[in-house]
Design a protein around this motif. Structure first.
Motif, short mmCIF file in Angstrom:
data_model
loop_
_atom_site.label_atom_id
_atom_site.label_comp_id
_atom_site.label_asym_id
_atom_site.label_seq_id
_atom_site.Cartn_x
_atom_site.Cartn_y
_atom_site.Cartn_z
N LEU A 83 0.84 -1.19 0.00
CA LEU A 83 0.00 0.00 0.00
C LEU A 83 0.88 1.24 0.00
O LEU A 83 1.99 1.22 0.54
CB LEU A 83 -0.88 0.04 1.25
N THR B 55 -7.41 6.81 2.03
CA THR B 55 -6.10 6.49 2.57
C THR B 55 -6.04 5.02 2.99
O THR B 55 -6.80 4.61 3.86
CB THR B 55 -5.79 7.37 3.79
N PRO B 56 -5.18 4.21 2.38
CA PRO B 56 -5.12 2.80 2.75
C PRO B 56 -4.50 2.63 4.14
O PRO B 56 -3.49 3.24 4.46
CB PRO B 56 -4.25 2.18 1.67
N ASN C 41 -3.12 7.50 -2.76
CA ASN C 41 -3.71 6.32 -2.12
C ASN C 41 -3.82 5.21 -3.15
O ASN C 41 -4.68 5.24 -4.02
CB ASN C 41 -5.07 6.66 -1.55
N GLN C 42 -2.93 4.20 -3.03
CA GLN C 42 -2.88 3.16 -4.04
C GLN C 42 -2.55 1.81 -3.42
O GLN C 42 -1.90 1.72 -2.38
CB GLN C 42 -1.81 3.49 -5.09
N ASN D 4 -5.57 2.43 -8.10
CA ASN D 4 -5.93 3.65 -7.38
C ASN D 4 -7.07 3.36 -6.42
O ASN D 4 -8.02 2.67 -6.76
CB ASN D 4 -6.30 4.77 -8.34
N GLU E 249 -9.78 1.22 4.44
CA GLU E 249 -9.63 2.66 4.27
C GLU E 249 -10.58 3.30 5.28
O GLU E 249 -11.46 2.61 5.79
CB GLU E 249 -10.00 3.08 2.84
N GLN F 14 0.38 5.73 0.48
CA GLN F 14 -0.49 6.87 0.76
C GLN F 14 0.08 8.08 0.04
O GLN F 14 1.29 8.24 -0.08
CB GLN F 14 -0.57 7.15 2.26
N ASN F 15 -0.79 8.92 -0.45
CA ASN F 15 -0.41 10.16 -1.12
C ASN F 15 0.50 9.90 -2.32
O ASN F 15 1.68 10.27 -2.28
CB ASN F 15 0.23 11.12 -0.12
#
Length: 191
Positions: free
Chosen positions: A51, A75-76, A56-57, A71, A92, A53-54
Motif C-alpha cells: 500500500l 487512505t489505505p 492512495n494506491q 488507485n 480505508e 499513501q499520497n
C-alpha cells in the motif's frame, strides 16, 4: 528471506529477497513509499501486495516484473490477500475495497461505520475488520455486502487459519493477556 526497507529523505525504498543459501539477494527501487508493516504475498500470483499513501494506491508487485497500481478512493490503512490469492481487501477510513489482483481493479467497495480500523482479514466469502485496540469486529459478506457487528473488548487483529474456519487473535493490554479463537466457519464471526 523477504525484507522491505523503508528509508525516507530521498533515499530509495528497496524490496529485497534471497532464494537459497548462497544465492544473490536482489533489490528493486520503488517509486513510492510503502505503508509501514502492510505487506502481503499472493502465492498463486507470485506477487507482493503493498500500500502507499499520497497517492492512495494498492501496488501489485510481481516478483519477476514491475509494479502494477490500483488507485484507491481513500487512505489505505491495511491489506489482506484472500486465501484464493487473487483477491485482496484494503481497509480505508469508513470503507473496505475488494480488489481483483489479476485485473488490477477495485471490484467492490463497502461503506463501514468503522473509521480507522487497519486490521483487515480477507477470507473466502467474508471480509473481517478488527479494532486496533478496543471496539467491534465487523463481518462483511463479500457477495451481498451485508454487515454484522460483533462486540469483543480489546481484540486487536488476528490471522485466518489455513483451513479458513477460524481467526486467531489476541487481547492485549489487559492482565493477563489472552489469545482467542473466533469461529468463522459459518461466515459471520463468533467467539
Amino acid at each position: 528471506m523477504r525484507t522491505v526497507r523503508n528509508v525516507c529523505a530521498g533515499v530509495a525504498i528497496v524490496l529485497s529477497w534471497a532464494c537459497a543459501a548462497g544465492a544473490q539477494s536482489s533489490g528493486n527501487a520503488l517509486s513510492f513509499e510503502p505503508v509501514a508493516g502492510e505487506i502481503a504475498f499472493s502465492k498463486e500470483l507470485q506477487c507482493i501486495v503493498l500500500l502507499s499513501q499520497n497517492p492512495n494506491q494498492l501496488h501489485i508487485y510481481p516478483v519477476a516484473n514491475s509494479d502494477r497500481i490500483v488507485n484507491l478512493g481513500g487512505t489505505p490503512l491495511g491489506v489482506s490477500v484472500a486465501p484464493d490469492g487473487v483477491h485482496a481487501a484494503v481497509a480505508e477510513p469508513n470503507v473496505v475495497s475488494y480488489v481483483d489482483l489479476q485485473s488490477g481493479t477495485v471490484i467492490r467497495t463497502y461503506a463501514t461505520a468503522e473509521s480507522d480500523e487497519k486490521n483487515v482479514i480477507a477470507a473466502a466469502s467474508y471480509i473481517y475488520l478488527f479494532p486496533s485496540y478496543n471496539g467491534d469486529i465487523v463481518s462483511i459478506n463479500i457477495a451481498s455486502g451485508a454487515q454484522t457487528t460483533s462486540s469483543f473488548v480489546y481484540s486487536s487483529g488476528g490471522k485466518l487459519d489455513p483451513a479458513g474456519d477460524a481467526i486467531y487473535g489476541t487481547e492485549d493490554g489487559l492482565s493477563p493477556n489472552s489469545i482467542y479463537r473466533f469461529d468463522v466457519s459459518s461466515g459471520v464471526i463468533s467467539g
